[in-house]
Scaffold this active site. Structure first.
Site, PDB file in Angstrom:
ATOM      1  CB  SER A  15      36.731 130.138 -11.155  1.00 36.22           C
ATOM      2  OG  SER A  15      35.870 130.527 -11.860  1.00 36.22           O
ATOM      3  CB  SER A  17      33.903 132.799 -13.718  1.00 37.20           C
ATOM      4  OG  SER A  17      33.000 131.814 -14.377  1.00 37.20           O
ATOM      5  CE  LYS A  66      26.592 124.635 -13.334  1.00 39.44           C
ATOM      6  NZ  LYS A  66      26.904 124.068 -14.742  1.00 39.44           N
ATOM      7  CG  ASP A 102      25.851 125.861 -17.701  1.00 38.39           C
ATOM      8  OD1 ASP A 102      26.463 126.960 -17.741  1.00 38.39           O
ATOM      9  OD2 ASP A 102      25.538 125.179 -16.655  1.00 38.39           O
ATOM     10  N   GLY A 130      23.348 118.422 -12.273  1.00 38.35           N
ATOM     11  CA  GLY A 130      23.354 119.810 -12.545  1.00 38.35           C
ATOM     12  C   GLY A 130      23.544 120.113 -13.886  1.00 38.35           C
ATOM     13  CB  SER A 131      26.697 119.862 -15.877  1.00 39.07           C
ATOM     14  OG  SER A 131      27.604 120.583 -14.771  1.00 39.07           O
ATOM     15  CB  THR A 153      22.277 107.110  -9.953  1.00 40.19           C
ATOM     16  OG1 THR A 153      23.671 106.952  -9.518  1.00 40.19           O
ATOM     17  CG2 THR A 153      21.279 106.945  -9.198  1.00 40.19           C
ATOM     18  N   PRO A 154      20.624 105.367 -12.550  1.00 36.61           N
ATOM     19  CG  PRO A 154      20.133 103.083 -13.255  1.00 36.61           C
ATOM     20  CD  PRO A 154      20.826 103.889 -12.013  1.00 36.61           C
ATOM     21  N   GLY A 241      34.597 122.260 -23.325  1.00 41.94           N
ATOM     22  CA  GLY A 241      33.722 123.431 -22.784  1.00 41.94           C
ATOM     23  C   GLY A 241      34.167 124.672 -22.526  1.00 41.94           C
ATOM     24  CD  GLN A 248      28.422 130.338 -17.991  1.00 41.01           C
ATOM     25  OE1 GLN A 248      27.545 130.691 -17.471  1.00 41.01           O
ATOM     26  NE2 GLN A 248      29.632 130.613 -17.631  1.00 41.01           N
TER      27      GLN A 248
END
Length: 280
Positions: A15, A17, A66, A102, A130-131, A153-154, A241, A248
Site C-alpha cells: 500500500s 496510503s 469494503k 473512491d 466493492g470497487s 457474475t450477472p 488508478g 480519494q
C-alpha cells in the site's frame, strides 16, 4: 492517547496510503500516525476493534473489506449508502461512520488532472464488486449519459444497477454480450482480472471509438494488462488508478483533519516512484 489512522486490506504490504498520508501531514504540519494493517476477511472486524481500542480514529478500507466495512457502520453518507460500499471510516464515540471517497477521487482525477469532460458520455464499467460499487454513483452524478455494468457474475451487476435507482441511465449486461454493446467514450476496469501483468486482457475492439478513455482503478503492475489492451486498441487516453488513489486519500484526510491537502505534488512524487503495485 495518540490518534491513529490506518488502511485495512488483504494483502496490504504494497500500500502507498501510508506514504500519501504522511506526505499530506508534512504539507499541513500535522503529525500523522498512519499504518497499513493486513486483516483477512475472517479477522477484519476483530482487527478493527483492536485498532479502535488503541486510539484508532479513522481508517481507509480496501480489498476485500469494503462491503464488510459498509455493514458494520452505524451511520453512513448518502453516497456510501447508494454504493453499498465504504472505504473511509471515522470513529464517532464508540461507533463507526462510513463514507466512500473512491468515486469522488476518480471523477476529480479525470476532470481536474486529465481534463476529461464526463458529461454526456457513454460509460462501460467492468466489474460489480466493492470497487465498482464505490465509483458508479459518482460517475452518474458527474453527468454521464449512460452507465453499462458488465460482470462475470450477472447477479452482482444486477444488484449494483438496482442500487443506483436510475433504470433509464444505468443498466447491466452479460459479459458474453460485450461484442454487441457498441462503443463507449469511457471504459473503466474495476475487476481484478488484469492483476497478473504477464496475463493478457482481451476485450472486443468494437467497444472503442475515437474518443475512448480507458481507466484502470488499479495502478502499477496490476494495471499493466488492461492498459496494454487499451493502447493496442488505440484508445485516445489511458489512465491508471494512481490519481484516484491520491484524490480519494485527500477526501479522507479532509474528513479526519478538517483540511484538504494539495494533491499535485504528492501525485507527482508518486508518479516518479517505481514502486507502484496494488490498488491502495
Amino acid at each position: 492517547m495518540t490518534d491513529r489512522y490506518a488502511v485495512f486490506g488483504h494483502p496490504i504490504a504494497h500500500s502507498l496510503s501510508p506514504d500519501i498520508h504522511a506526505a499530506f501531514g508534512r504539507q499541513e504540519g500535522i503529525a500523522v500516525d498512519y499504518r497499513a494493517i493486513d486483516a483477512t476477511p475472517d479477522g477484519f472486524l476483530a482487527a478493527l476493534e483492536a485498532f479502535a481500542a488503541e486510539g484508532g480514529r479513522g481508517a481507509n478500507v480496501t480489498l476485500p473489506h469494503k462491503e464488510a466495512a459498509f455493514a458494520l457502520c452505524t451511520t453512513r453518507t448518502a453516497r456510501a449508502t447508494r454504493a453499498g460500499s465504504v472505504n473511509t471510516l471515522l470513529r464517532k464515540g464508540d461507533r463507526w461512520h462510513g463514507d466512500t471517497t473512491d468515486g469522488a477521487g476518480l471523477v476529480r482525477d479525470l476532470t481536474d488532472r486529465h481534463g476529461q469532460d464526463l458529461r454526456g458520455r457513454r460509460v462501460l464499467l467492468l466489474g460489480a464488486g466493492g470497487s465498482a460499487r464505490s465509483v458508479a454513483p459518482s460517475l452518474l452524478d458527474a453527468g454521464i449519459r449512460e452507465l453499462v455494468v458488465v460482470n462475470r457474475t450477472p447477479e452482482r451487476a444486477d444488484e449494483l444497477i438496482d442500487a443506483m435507482g436510475e433504470p433509464g441511465r444505468a443498466l447491466s449486461r452479460y459479459w458474453d454480450d460485450l461484442h454487441d454493446l457498441g462503443d463507449f467514450e469511457l471504459i473503466v476496469n474495476a475487476t481484478s482480472a488484469g492483476r497478473d501483468p504477464s496475463a493478457s486482457f482481451k476485450l472486443p475492439l468494437s467497444l472503442v471509438n475515437s474518443m475512448t478513455t480507458a481507466v484502470d482503478l488499479n495502478y502499477g503492475d496490476a494495471a499493466i494488462a488492461f492498459l496494454a489492451w487499451a493502447r493496442a486498441a488505440e484508445c485516445r487516453n489511458t489512465v491508471d488508478g494512481l490519481g484516484m488513489l491520491v484524490e480519494q486519500a485527500a477526501e479522507s484526510f479532509q474528513q479526519w483533519h478538517e483540511v484538504r491537502p494539495d494533491t499535485d505534488a504528492v501525485y507527482a512524487g508518486l508518479r516518479g516512484n517505481h514502486r507502484l503495485t496494488g490498488e491502495e
